[in-house]
Design an enzyme around this catalytic site. Structure first.
Site: not given
Length: 414
Positions: A192, A220, A251
């Protein structure tokens, strides 16, 4: 009434709190970059202190948090299910929506089964501590997210940490490990802070060589990279070689919560034994509906993944050409190394004043002298947004003495 600092005893457990002054010192200098309240947002443009700024620090990779279809899906289910579940999945908190999402995610990730958690953090913390115990060994990348670190600590398993993406050191640790112990390698799929991708083929090779299991945190990565947005293992066509894959909804999926996919027997064990799952209230209906709609859009609108890749490549190339150090970023996460903490905060402030919001990351999240500005991009950023971000970085970089006008870094000569 709270005690004054002069009243504190040396054994007062609150002493550390009363002596914590760093944040106030940074605020007094006008450099504090955290907990900035957003007054409005359409995803790519946010309002801070009454000023419209380009958001270049969000994990809203697909740009779906303000998509009208996603908002409508959340609104529609509230009229049927209300605003919350008022209990855990284990007891009264399971909706048919939860089951539908688990089935669709398992199918999307090409795994047998899926279990939902109320946050992404709880997913890794809760799954790792459940699957690994005192007689087991966890091999963990030193750059893994804090929720993985917490999960390893709570598990009471022996944890052997290896240098970031250092497969040679990992192999040495696995050679030394007790051959009779249960073993699992745990790694972020996309890291990240650096935006680098895990060396999945090497992790798979070592997993097989030493009869271990492999767990990837793709918070991610899912909805960002890989075939159809299926994450880091998909990038290498190795989905079948990964035992457990976790993801988050905060996300690309424009919501809140997390999930884990794997073999049915393993998922059922975690579902019935993980404290983080059993003793937490379940995801609210609107959150689940948001993820369902976002997953549908991800599968139908693959242009978002193409655009995200195009943007990432463009921004990396242009920032490097200016002379910035962007590490080895391979994804929409692009760090810009500044150096010392105060210089990083000054750069952050001037960027904000120029109409661009990014994230300032300082020790202990990164090594001393490696404070950085973490930028991340969305499929919905326009070319105009990107060029305005680049113009701001060029101007501030020159003003702050980080780069020169010829595209050279000045950090190496300071």
């Amino acid at each position: 009434m709270a005690n004054s600092r002069s009243d504190l005893k040396t054994n007062d457990i609150f002493t550390k709190a009363y002596n914590f002054t760093k944040a106030e010192e940074i605020k007094s200098e006008g450099l504090y970059p955290y907990f900035k309240p957003l007054q409005a947002t359409d995803g790519t443009i946010v309002q801070i202190d009454g000023q419209d700024v380009i958001m270049a620090g969000s994990n809203n990779y697909l740009g779906l948090t303000n998509d009208p279809r996603v908002i409508k899906a959340a609104r529609d289910v509230i009229t049927v299910y209300g605003t919350g579940c008022t209990g855990s999945r284990y007891l009264n908190g399971t909706l048919d929506l939860h089951i539908e999402l688990e089935e669709k995610l398992a199918d999307f990730m090409r795994k047998d089964a899926c279990v939902l958690f109320s946050t992404g953090y709880q997913t890794n913390e809760g799954a790792i501590q459940t699957i690994a115990g005192r007689k087991d060994i966890i091999f963990s990348d030193k750059d893994n997210h804090a929720c993985i670190v917490t999960g390893t600590l709570i598990s009471n398993a022996k944890t052997m940490r290896f240098r970031h993406n250092d497969m040679e050191q990992l192999e040495k640790l696995m050679k030394r490990a007790d051959k009779q112990a249960g073993k699992i390698i745990v790694s972020d799929g996309v890291f990240s802070m650096s935006g680098t991708i895990a060396k999945v083929p090497d992790l798979v090779r070592l997993k097989k060589k030493f009869d271990a299991r492999l767990y990837l945190d793709d918070a991610h990565a899912i909805g960002v990279i890989g075939e159809g947005g299926r994450g880091s293992a998909s990038t290498f066509d190795m989905m079948d070689d990964i035992d457990l894959i976790s993801g988050t909804f905060s996300k690309s999926f424009a919501s809140l919560g997390g999930f884990l996919v794997g073999d049915k027997e393993v998922i059922e064990y975690i579902r019935h034994n993980s404290p983080a799952h059993i003793f937490s209230a379940s995801m609210p209906p609107a959150n689940v509906a948001t993820v369902l709609k976002a997953l549908e859009i991800l599968k139908e609108e693959t242009w978002r993944l193409d655009r995200l890749r195009e943007i990432s490549d463009y921004m990396r190339r242009e920032l490097r050409a200016m002379g910035f150090n962007v590490w080895n970023s391979e994804t929409p996460i692009i760090p810009i190394v500044i150096g010392e903490m105060e210089e990083c905060f000054k750069f952050w402030r001037e960027l904000l004043e120029s109409g661009v919001y990014v994230n300032a990351v300082v020790p202990p999240a990164v090594p001393q002298g490696m404070s950085l500005l973490r930028t991340s991009y969305m499929a919905t950023h326009t070319d105009e947004h990107l060029d305005r971000i680049l113009d701001a970085f060029r101007k501030v970089g020159i003003n702050q003495g980080i780069i020169d006008r010829n595209g050279q870094s000045l950090l190496e000569t300071q």
